[in-house]
Design a protein around this motif. Sequence first.
Motif, mmCIF file in Angstrom:
data_model
loop_
_atom_site.group_PDB
_atom_site.id
_atom_site.type_symbol
_atom_site.label_atom_id
_atom_site.label_comp_id
_atom_site.label_asym_id
_atom_site.label_seq_id
_atom_site.Cartn_x
_atom_site.Cartn_y
_atom_site.Cartn_z
ATOM 1 N N HIS A 117 0.864 -1.185 0.000
ATOM 2 C CA HIS A 117 0.000 0.000 0.000
ATOM 3 C C HIS A 117 0.901 1.234 0.000
ATOM 4 N N VAL A 118 0.699 2.097 -0.997
ATOM 5 C CA VAL A 118 1.583 3.235 -1.213
ATOM 6 C C VAL A 118 0.791 4.532 -1.116
ATOM 7 N N ASN A 119 1.313 5.462 -0.320
ATOM 8 C CA ASN A 119 0.711 6.795 -0.204
ATOM 9 C C ASN A 119 1.749 7.819 -0.650
ATOM 10 N N SER A 120 1.499 8.470 -1.776
ATOM 11 C CA SER A 120 2.465 9.420 -2.333
ATOM 12 C C SER A 120 2.116 10.847 -1.926
ATOM 13 N N LYS A 121 3.131 11.707 -1.909
ATOM 14 C CA LYS A 121 2.923 13.123 -1.615
ATOM 15 C C LYS A 121 4.078 13.905 -2.228
ATOM 16 N N SER A 253 -2.220 2.278 -4.756
ATOM 17 C CA SER A 253 -1.619 3.577 -4.502
ATOM 18 C C SER A 253 -2.541 4.694 -4.955
ATOM 19 N N ASN A 254 -2.312 5.899 -4.424
ATOM 20 C CA ASN A 254 -3.034 7.084 -4.874
ATOM 21 C C ASN A 254 -2.322 7.803 -6.007
ATOM 22 N N TRP A 255 -1.264 7.169 -6.544
ATOM 23 C CA TRP A 255 -0.499 7.756 -7.657
ATOM 24 C C TRP A 255 -1.233 7.502 -8.966
ATOM 25 N N ALA A 256 -1.438 8.580 -9.739
ATOM 26 C CA ALA A 256 -2.285 8.471 -10.948
ATOM 27 C C ALA A 256 -1.515 8.133 -12.208
ATOM 28 N N ASP A 257 -0.176 8.194 -12.177
ATOM 29 C CA ASP A 257 0.619 7.960 -13.391
ATOM 30 C C ASP A 257 1.679 6.884 -13.159
ATOM 31 N N GLY A 277 -5.716 7.103 -8.476
ATOM 32 C CA GLY A 277 -4.685 6.121 -8.153
ATOM 33 C C GLY A 277 -4.789 4.880 -8.997
ATOM 34 N N PHE A 278 -4.169 3.809 -8.526
ATOM 35 C CA PHE A 278 -4.186 2.567 -9.292
ATOM 36 C C PHE A 278 -4.167 1.356 -8.369
ATOM 37 N N LYS A 279 -4.604 0.244 -8.931
ATOM 38 C CA LYS A 279 -4.494 -1.073 -8.308
ATOM 39 C C LYS A 279 -3.903 -2.022 -9.348
ATOM 40 N N ALA A 280 -3.030 -2.889 -8.903
ATOM 41 C CA ALA A 280 -2.425 -3.852 -9.834
ATOM 42 C C ALA A 280 -1.978 -5.074 -9.058
#
Length: 458
Positions: A117-121, A253-257, A277-280
């Motif tokens: 689980h990734v939370n970017s900022k 993650s909440n990362w869109a790219d 974000g994404f799931k994979a």
Amino acid sequence: MENTNPQQGNKFGNWLKTSITARMLMVGFLVIILLIPLSFIESLIRERSFRQQDVVNEINDKWGNHVLVYGPILKLPYHTYSETKIYDEKTKTYLKETQTHVNFAYIFPEKLSTEVHVNSKTLNRGNFESAVFTTDMTLSGFYIPTDLTDKDIKPEDIVWEKASIILETSNLKGIRNEVVLKLNNSNYTFQTNYNNDDKSMNTRLDVLETGFLNQTHINGTENANFQIKISFNGSKQIELIPIGKTTDMFMKSNWADPSFIGNYLPNDETKEISKNGFKADWKVLHINRAFSQQHLNKIPNLSEFAFGTKFMVMVDEYKKSERSAKYGFLVIALTFLIFFLIQTLSKINIHPFQYLMIGLALTMFYTLLVSISEHSNFLKAYLIAGTSVILLITLYSKSILKTLKFPLFIGLSLTALYTFIYVIIQLENYALLVGSIGLFLILAIVMYVSRKIDWNNG
């Protein structure tokens, strides 16, 4: 002779004013001259981009670098034996002496499941920013009962009471929690052991190792179940080496790219990417990779088999500015072409100095774009810089052309041109296609408008 030179000068001056060829040569020469400030502007953009990269690297180094996880690996010491002959002077015979050596076998798990689980900022320093993340990883799976007879190692030669578990990572400094191995019903704490300085490794990995394991957990007929929870501060990318005979990884993650990297891609049927974000999820079988589950003497370099996600900025502000500056020659050439056609069709005289002022105004667009984008987003910077330059040239052309329709046409043409370039900059996969179609249409319009020009006149 005194009367000839003024006449020749007047003829040359009249030729410059009335000849289409002379005007074309003059315009072409000015376009080439304006490539000099354009090259300086591109150098400025690259310099600011390098400065940004230095700041990003500094931020990432302090926050946490990219994450690569290799493990967990069961480390089993075992004995090997060698015989040497020693000559005995008293008996005049050779005596055999057996020496015991300690070597290590490295066993990979039968099953490895990883949940990430990734939370970017964003972290800022001055005008620059870097995208970083915090990730929580859970590694779980099991080892099957170990059998090394295929490696010519007898069970009685394995030193079960000194077995341990190894976990390697590229981001030791970014670890945020006490790393604990839960093996069956017992907990073991990882400690820093040594640095892997293997020159064949593409990435320097630090090693975490537990203390000695309870041999009843690994020397039996039942599977040894494990679980490890580890949190990282990191940046750039997250990768996992698929050492399980079956390896699964789920990432959210909440990362869109995201950019999926490595030897293995996620499942297309379950992959989801949106602005939120994404799931994979990945699944790698032992048949998909070219290494075994048991290794002797040293841990092999398997970084080439790593897979995961790169948290990338698709096109950052400086890259957009640099791509925009690459179209500078096109903008200047097309703008000069518009003025040239207006001058030729309407018989209005435009001085070379006026062409030069227009060209310098066009180059100022890029310095405005870079400087404003450092304090705002690219769209706002592009709108402010573009609007400023278009208004400046439109008002300046009003004083040159003395009418209203031609300046309005120039303003609309520049607006369409800058809009066209902005669209190309935003596109990734279709930039070449859209650019080619746009240039084809521009060429068609120029050919249509210029059909009325008498090219034989001069």
